[in-house]
Write a protein that holds these residues in place. Structure first.
Motif, PDB file in Angstrom:
ATOM      1  N   ARG A 234       0.849  -1.183   0.000  1.00 23.58           N
ATOM      2  CA  ARG A 234       0.000   0.000   0.000  1.00 23.58           C
ATOM      3  C   ARG A 234       0.883   1.230   0.000  1.00 23.58           C
ATOM      4  N   VAL A 235       0.478   2.232  -0.737  1.00 21.91           N
ATOM      5  CA  VAL A 235       1.231   3.482  -0.807  1.00 21.91           C
ATOM      6  C   VAL A 235       0.330   4.596  -0.287  1.00 21.91           C
ATOM      7  N   SER A 236       0.891   5.444   0.574  1.00 22.95           N
ATOM      8  CA  SER A 236       0.154   6.588   1.102  1.00 22.95           C
ATOM      9  C   SER A 236       1.034   7.824   1.062  1.00 22.95           C
ATOM     10  N   ALA A 237       0.410   8.957   0.756  1.00 22.94           N
ATOM     11  CA  ALA A 237       1.103  10.232   0.869  1.00 22.94           C
ATOM     12  C   ALA A 237       1.081  10.618   2.348  1.00 22.94           C
ATOM     13  N   LEU A 238       2.172  11.162   2.846  1.00 16.47           N
ATOM     14  CA  LEU A 238       2.318  11.497   4.261  1.00 16.47           C
ATOM     15  C   LEU A 238       2.397  13.013   4.426  1.00 16.47           C
ATOM     16  N   TYR A 239       1.614  13.537   5.345  1.00 16.64           N
ATOM     17  CA  TYR A 239       1.605  14.967   5.656  1.00 16.64           C
ATOM     18  C   TYR A 239       1.796  15.126   7.158  1.00 16.64           C
ATOM     19  N   VAL A 240       2.578  16.113   7.556  1.00 18.03           N
ATOM     20  CA  VAL A 240       2.894  16.333   8.965  1.00 18.03           C
ATOM     21  C   VAL A 240       2.307  17.672   9.422  1.00 18.03           C
ATOM     22  N   TYR A 241       1.673  17.640  10.574  1.00 13.80           N
ATOM     23  CA  TYR A 241       1.115  18.839  11.209  1.00 13.80           C
ATOM     24  C   TYR A 241       1.739  18.973  12.589  1.00 13.80           C
ATOM     25  N   ARG A 242       2.194  20.176  12.915  1.00  6.44           N
ATOM     26  CA  ARG A 242       2.835  20.424  14.212  1.00  6.44           C
ATOM     27  C   ARG A 242       1.935  21.308  15.071  1.00  6.44           C
ATOM     28  N   ARG A 243       1.910  20.973  16.364  1.00  4.38           N
ATOM     29  CA  ARG A 243       1.069  21.744  17.293  1.00  4.38           C
ATOM     30  C   ARG A 243       1.601  23.156  17.447  1.00  4.38           C
ATOM     31  N   ASP A 244       0.705  24.114  17.374  1.00  3.69           N
ATOM     32  CA  ASP A 244       1.048  25.518  17.582  1.00  3.69           C
ATOM     33  C   ASP A 244       1.196  25.730  19.092  1.00  3.69           C
ATOM     34  N   PRO A 245       2.410  26.030  19.573  1.00  7.21           N
ATOM     35  CA  PRO A 245       2.622  26.148  21.017  1.00  7.21           C
ATOM     36  C   PRO A 245       1.892  27.345  21.644  1.00  7.21           C
ATOM     37  N   ARG A 246       1.418  28.263  20.811  1.00  6.71           N
ATOM     38  CA  ARG A 246       0.687  29.430  21.352  1.00  6.71           C
ATOM     39  C   ARG A 246      -0.743  29.083  21.715  1.00  6.71           C
ATOM     40  N   THR A 247      -1.206  27.899  21.318  1.00  5.87           N
ATOM     41  CA  THR A 247      -2.572  27.475  21.630  1.00  5.87           C
ATOM     42  C   THR A 247      -2.562  26.702  22.941  1.00  5.87           C
ATOM     43  N   ASP A 248      -3.244  27.235  23.950  1.00  5.48           N
ATOM     44  CA  ASP A 248      -3.250  26.541  25.239  1.00  5.48           C
ATOM     45  C   ASP A 248      -4.633  26.025  25.625  1.00  5.48           C
ATOM     46  N   ARG A 249      -5.636  26.306  24.792  1.00  8.42           N
ATOM     47  CA  ARG A 249      -6.987  25.814  25.066  1.00  8.42           C
ATOM     48  C   ARG A 249      -7.557  25.150  23.817  1.00  8.42           C
ATOM     49  N   ALA A 250      -8.545  24.302  24.027  1.00  6.47           N
ATOM     50  CA  ALA A 250      -9.202  23.637  22.895  1.00  6.47           C
ATOM     51  C   ALA A 250     -10.032  24.657  22.111  1.00  6.47           C
ATOM     52  N   PRO A 251     -10.113  24.537  20.802  1.00  5.14           N
ATOM     53  CA  PRO A 251      -9.440  23.497  20.043  1.00  5.14           C
ATOM     54  C   PRO A 251      -7.959  23.825  19.859  1.00  5.14           C
ATOM     55  N   LEU A 252      -7.132  22.804  20.047  1.00  2.00           N
ATOM     56  CA  LEU A 252      -5.708  22.963  19.774  1.00  2.00           C
ATOM     57  C   LEU A 252      -5.546  23.169  18.267  1.00  2.00           C
ATOM     58  N   ARG A 253      -4.535  23.916  17.876  1.00  6.05           N
ATOM     59  CA  ARG A 253      -4.306  24.172  16.454  1.00  6.05           C
ATOM     60  C   ARG A 253      -3.018  23.481  16.017  1.00  6.05           C
ATOM     61  N   TYR A 254      -3.118  22.729  14.940  1.00  5.05           N
ATOM     62  CA  TYR A 254      -1.967  22.060  14.335  1.00  5.05           C
ATOM     63  C   TYR A 254      -1.780  22.628  12.939  1.00  5.05           C
ATOM     64  N   THR A 255      -0.579  23.124  12.648  1.00  6.26           N
ATOM     65  CA  THR A 255      -0.317  23.743  11.353  1.00  6.26           C
ATOM     66  C   THR A 255       0.485  22.804  10.453  1.00  6.26           C
ATOM     67  N   PHE A 256       0.164  22.865   9.173  1.00  7.90           N
ATOM     68  CA  PHE A 256       0.821  22.030   8.167  1.00  7.90           C
ATOM     69  C   PHE A 256       2.287  22.396   8.070  1.00  7.90           C
ATOM     70  N   ASP A 257       3.152  21.383   8.100  1.00  4.09           N
ATOM     71  CA  ASP A 257       4.601  21.594   7.967  1.00  4.09           C
ATOM     72  C   ASP A 257       4.984  21.205   6.542  1.00  4.09           C
ATOM     73  N   VAL A 258       5.111  22.197   5.691  1.00  4.07           N
ATOM     74  CA  VAL A 258       5.390  21.960   4.279  1.00  4.07           C
ATOM     75  C   VAL A 258       6.768  21.340   4.062  1.00  4.07           C
ATOM     76  N   ALA A 259       7.679  21.503   4.998  1.00  2.00           N
ATOM     77  CA  ALA A 259       9.055  20.997   4.851  1.00  2.00           C
ATOM     78  C   ALA A 259       9.207  19.546   5.317  1.00  2.00           C
ATOM     79  N   SER A 260       8.176  18.947   5.899  1.00  7.89           N
ATOM     80  CA  SER A 260       8.291  17.572   6.410  1.00  7.89           C
ATOM     81  C   SER A 260       7.627  16.614   5.453  1.00  7.89           C
ATOM     82  N   PRO A 261       7.950  15.382   5.486  1.00  7.99           N
ATOM     83  CA  PRO A 261       9.034  14.772   6.240  1.00  7.99           C
ATOM     84  C   PRO A 261      10.372  14.958   5.560  1.00  7.99           C
TER      85      PRO A 261
END
Length: 94
Positions: free
Chosen positions: A67-94
């Motif tokens: 099976r082949v899958s495209a992989l995308y990485v999202y990193r947690r925005d450390p400025r978010t301390d309450r729900a909903p937590l925000r995860y931003t797309f990391d264009v440079a990963s993996p």
């Protein structure tokens, strides 16, 4: 990470990339989320079918049970301390 009833579940939203706006739940505030999208294999006849079997690699060739899958990485925005937590797309990963 161990999943148990003591895990703290929170709402999260993905920002940017292919899963932009997707809402999900996360446990214990992971730093990174991995999103995958299936990449379907080409059908018979889309490659050089040298032996006429319908399988370009021959029976049991390299494409069997893979099976082949495209992989995308999202990193947690450390400025978010309450729900909903925000995860931003990391264009440079993996």
């Amino acid at each position: 990470m161990e999943w148990n009833e003591a895990s703290r579940w929170e709402s999260a939203v993905l920002d940017g990339g292919p899963a932009d706006g997707l809402r999900t739940r996360v446990a214990d505030r992971p730093h990174v989320l991995q999103v995958t999208r299936p990449c379907p294999p080409d059908g018979p006849g889309d490659h050089d079918d040298r032996d006429g079997s319908g399988d370009p690699d021959g029976p049991g060739g390299p494409g069997v049970d893979v099976r082949v899958s495209a992989l995308y990485v999202y990193r947690r925005d450390p400025r978010t301390d309450r729900a909903p937590l925000r995860y931003t797309f990391d264009v440079a990963s993996p």
